[in-house]
Design a protein around this motif. Structure first.
Motif, mmCIF file in Angstrom:
data_model
loop_
_atom_site.group_PDB
_atom_site.id
_atom_site.type_symbol
_atom_site.label_atom_id
_atom_site.label_comp_id
_atom_site.label_asym_id
_atom_site.label_seq_id
_atom_site.Cartn_x
_atom_site.Cartn_y
_atom_site.Cartn_z
ATOM 1 N N PHE A 79 0.856 -1.186 0.000
ATOM 2 C CA PHE A 79 0.000 0.000 0.000
ATOM 3 C C PHE A 79 0.891 1.235 0.000
ATOM 4 N N ILE A 80 0.547 2.220 -0.811
ATOM 5 C CA ILE A 80 1.299 3.472 -0.842
ATOM 6 C C ILE A 80 0.389 4.588 -0.362
ATOM 7 N N ASP A 81 0.776 5.158 0.782
ATOM 8 C CA ASP A 81 0.028 6.139 1.562
ATOM 9 C C ASP A 81 -1.196 5.497 2.210
ATOM 10 N N THR A 82 -1.667 6.139 3.279
ATOM 11 C CA THR A 82 -2.651 5.467 4.131
ATOM 12 C C THR A 82 -3.867 6.314 4.478
ATOM 13 N N GLY A 83 -3.947 7.570 4.000
ATOM 14 C CA GLY A 83 -5.096 8.383 4.363
ATOM 15 C C GLY A 83 -5.192 8.547 5.866
ATOM 16 N N SER A 84 -6.424 8.559 6.361
ATOM 17 C CA SER A 84 -6.691 8.735 7.790
ATOM 18 C C SER A 84 -7.215 7.422 8.372
ATOM 19 N N ARG A 85 -7.722 7.483 9.593
ATOM 20 C CA ARG A 85 -8.262 6.295 10.235
ATOM 21 C C ARG A 85 -9.429 5.707 9.442
ATOM 22 N N ASP A 86 -10.117 6.534 8.635
ATOM 23 C CA ASP A 86 -11.266 6.060 7.868
ATOM 24 C C ASP A 86 -10.864 5.220 6.664
ATOM 25 N N THR A 87 -9.570 5.125 6.371
ATOM 26 C CA THR A 87 -9.120 4.403 5.185
ATOM 27 C C THR A 87 -9.083 2.900 5.394
ATOM 28 N N LEU A 88 -8.845 2.447 6.613
ATOM 29 C CA LEU A 88 -8.661 1.016 6.841
ATOM 30 C C LEU A 88 -9.821 0.167 6.326
ATOM 31 N N PRO A 89 -11.101 0.526 6.571
ATOM 32 C CA PRO A 89 -12.175 -0.312 6.016
ATOM 33 C C PRO A 89 -12.108 -0.439 4.496
ATOM 34 N N ASN A 90 -11.736 0.640 3.808
ATOM 35 C CA ASN A 90 -11.609 0.565 2.358
ATOM 36 C C ASN A 90 -10.422 -0.296 1.947
ATOM 37 N N HIS A 148 -1.624 11.557 4.445
ATOM 38 C CA HIS A 148 -0.886 10.465 3.826
ATOM 39 C C HIS A 148 -0.504 9.384 4.833
ATOM 40 N N ALA A 149 -0.335 9.769 6.082
ATOM 41 C CA ALA A 149 0.216 8.852 7.076
ATOM 42 C C ALA A 149 -0.671 8.646 8.296
ATOM 43 N N GLY A 150 -1.803 9.354 8.373
ATOM 44 C CA GLY A 150 -2.623 9.261 9.574
ATOM 45 C C GLY A 150 -3.186 7.882 9.837
ATOM 46 N N GLY A 151 -3.390 7.103 8.788
ATOM 47 C CA GLY A 151 -3.918 5.755 8.954
ATOM 48 C C GLY A 151 -2.858 4.679 9.064
ATOM 49 N N ALA A 152 -1.583 5.070 9.126
ATOM 50 C CA ALA A 152 -0.506 4.078 9.095
ATOM 51 C C ALA A 152 -0.550 3.148 10.301
ATOM 52 N N GLY A 153 -0.774 3.711 11.493
ATOM 53 C CA GLY A 153 -0.809 2.870 12.678
ATOM 54 C C GLY A 153 -1.920 1.833 12.626
ATOM 55 N N SER A 154 -3.096 2.249 12.154
ATOM 56 C CA SER A 154 -4.217 1.318 12.038
ATOM 57 C C SER A 154 -3.926 0.229 11.014
ATOM 58 N N MET A 155 -3.336 0.627 9.884
ATOM 59 C CA MET A 155 -3.008 -0.374 8.858
ATOM 60 C C MET A 155 -1.964 -1.366 9.370
ATOM 61 N N MET A 156 -0.946 -0.863 10.023
ATOM 62 C CA MET A 156 0.098 -1.763 10.502
ATOM 63 C C MET A 156 -0.432 -2.733 11.546
ATOM 64 N N ILE A 209 3.863 1.882 2.553
ATOM 65 C CA ILE A 209 4.872 2.862 2.166
ATOM 66 C C ILE A 209 4.284 4.260 2.285
ATOM 67 N N LEU A 210 4.980 5.134 2.980
ATOM 68 C CA LEU A 210 4.537 6.520 3.137
ATOM 69 C C LEU A 210 5.381 7.417 2.246
ATOM 70 N N THR A 211 4.726 8.199 1.386
ATOM 71 C CA THR A 211 5.493 9.191 0.636
ATOM 72 C C THR A 211 6.005 10.288 1.561
ATOM 73 N N HIS A 212 5.233 10.617 2.581
ATOM 74 C CA HIS A 212 5.676 11.541 3.623
ATOM 75 C C HIS A 212 4.707 11.430 4.779
ATOM 76 N N ILE A 213 4.973 12.148 5.850
ATOM 77 C CA ILE A 213 4.234 11.886 7.078
ATOM 78 C C ILE A 213 3.161 12.923 7.390
ATOM 79 N N HIS A 214 2.793 13.791 6.438
ATOM 80 C CA HIS A 214 1.592 14.598 6.635
ATOM 81 C C HIS A 214 0.410 13.652 6.835
ATOM 82 N N LEU A 215 -0.506 14.020 7.714
ATOM 83 C CA LEU A 215 -1.480 13.048 8.184
ATOM 84 C C LEU A 215 -2.504 12.613 7.142
#
Length: 316
Positions: A37-48, A75-83, A67-73
Motif C-alpha cells: 500500500f502506498i500512503d494510508t489516508g486517515s483512520r477512515d481508510t482502513l475499512p476501504n 498520507h500517514a494518519g492511517g498508518a498505525g491502524s493499517m500496521m 509505504i509513506l510518501t511523507h508523514i503529513h497526516l
C-alpha cells in the motif's frame, strides 16, 4: 467503495475515504499475490483497504509493505491502524519521518497547530504509534523488493523534507505523493487534467521543489500516480504546467512582501483569482462555487505555506 481504478499493470487506486470523495487516493501494488500500500489516508481508510483486499481475494497477511510518501497526516494518519491490521507488513518511510511514526505526539501537535484540535480529533482520531522494529528507513536509492518487483525510493524534498517518491520499475510509473502537485478529477476537461503545486506549511522550499520535479521528469515515467488524485499521463506536459504554476505562485507571494498583517488575506485572494482564471483557461465550466469547494482547502494551506516561506526567507 466509491472509486476503484485498476490500471492493468499491477497498480490499483481506490478512494481513501478522506474528507470528501476523490480527494485522496490509496495505491496498491500487487505482485504475485503480495501487496504494498502506498500512503494510508486517515483512520477512515482502513475499512476501504480491507475491502480492497477482499475484492482481490487476498488476506491481510498478503500485505508486505505500507509505504509513506511523507508523514503529513492525510498520507500517514492511517498508518498505525493499517500496521496493526497487517501483521506481516513493514512500514517504509523517509529517515526524517521514522521517529514520528514510532512516537507521533510531535507530529500530531504540529498538525493541531495548523488545523485545530477539534478538526484533528474529528478527521484523524487517535494516531497509533508503530513499533520501531517494524519501521524501515528509506534513504535515497533504497530498493523495496515486492515478490521480485523493484520499487526504488527517491529523496524528493520541496514539499516536505521527509518526502520520498517511489519508482515502480515494472510499470515505468512513479508514485509521487504531493511532489508532483495536485490534480483533482472533477476539473478534468475532455480527459485533460488540471494540475497545480502544493506549497503547504511548514517545509515548502521552492528551489528544492523545482529540483525534485525536474528529477522526476528526467526519469521519463510512463505515468505518475498522485495521492490527490491518482494517475496522470503525458507527464512532460503536466510537468511543464506544474513548474509554470509554481513560478506563478512564488511571484504572487513575493508581490505581497511588506504587506504586514494583510499579507495572508491579500495572497489568498490573489491565489484564488489566479487559480480560478487558470481553471477557466483550462476549459472547466463548473460553477465558481463548485471549483472553490474543490480547491478551497488547498488555497488556504498553500497561502499558509507561502507566508511561512516568506517569513523564513526574510529571517522572521
Amino acid at each position: 467503495m466509491s472509486d476503484w481504478r485498476d490500471y492493468g499493470n499491477g497498480i490499483i487506486a481506490f478512494d481513501a475515504g478522506y474528507v470528501r470523495p476523490l480527494l485522496a487516493a490509496i495505491h496498491m501494488v500487487v505482485e504475485r499475490g503480495r501487496v504494498a500500500f502506498i500512503d494510508t489516508g486517515s483512520r477512515d481508510t482502513l475499512p476501504n483497504a480491507l475491502a480492497a483486499l477482499r475484492r482481490l481475494g487476498l488476506p491481510t497477511t498478503a500485505v508486505d509493505y505500507v509505504i509513506l510518501t511523507h508523514i503529513h497526516l492525510d498520507h500517514a494518519g492511517g498508518a498505525g491502524s493499517m500496521m496493526a491490521a497487517f501483521p506481516n507488513a513493514r512500514l517504509i518511510v523517509h529517515p526524517r519521518g521514522a521517529r514520528h511514526m514510532a512516537e507521533p505526539s510531535k507530529l500530531v501537535a504540529g498538525v493541531t497547530a495548523v488545523y485545530g484540535a477539534d478538526y484533528v480529533a474529528k478527521v484523524y482520531g487517535e494516531i497509533l504509534p508503530i513499533p520501531a522494529e517494524r519501521i524501515v528507513e528509506a534513504p535515497d536509492g533504497h530498493v523495496i523488493d515486492l515478490a521480485g518487483r523493484s520499487l526504488r525510493c527517491l529523496d524528493t524534498p520541496g514539499h516536505a523534507r521527509h518526502h520520498i517518491c517511489i519508482v515502480d520499475q515494472a510499470s515505468g510509473g512513479i508514485f509521487t505523493g504531493d511532489m508532483f502537485g495536485l490534480s483533482y478529477r472533477e476539473l478534468d476537461v475532455d480527459g485533460r487534467p488540471f494540475i497545480f503545486p502544493t506549497t503547504t506549511p511548514t517545509q515548502f522550499e521552492p528551489d528544492e521543489m523545482r529540483t525534485s520535479i525536474r528529477r522526476l521528469l528526467d526519469l521519463q515515467p510512463e505515468a505518475v500516480y498522485l495521492t490527490h488524485y491518482s494517475r496522470l499521463t503525458d507527464v512532460p506536459q503536466r510537468g511543464a504546467e506544474l513548474l509554470h504554476r509554481l513560478d506563478a505562485l512564488i511571484a504572487l507571494a513575493e508581490a505581497e512582501v511588506g504587506a504586514g498583517e494583510q499579507q495572508h488575506a491579500r495572497l489568498k485572494q490573489a491565489m484564488t483569482d489566479y487559480l480560478l482564471a487558470q481553471v477557466r483557461e483550462h476549459g472547466c465550466t463548473l460553477e465558481e462555487a463548485t471549483v472553490l469547494d474543490c480547491l478551497g482547502t488547498d488555497i488556504e494551506l498553500n497561502t499558509q505555506g507561502l507566508c511561512v516561506w516568506l517569513d523564513t526567507r526574510n529571517g522572521n
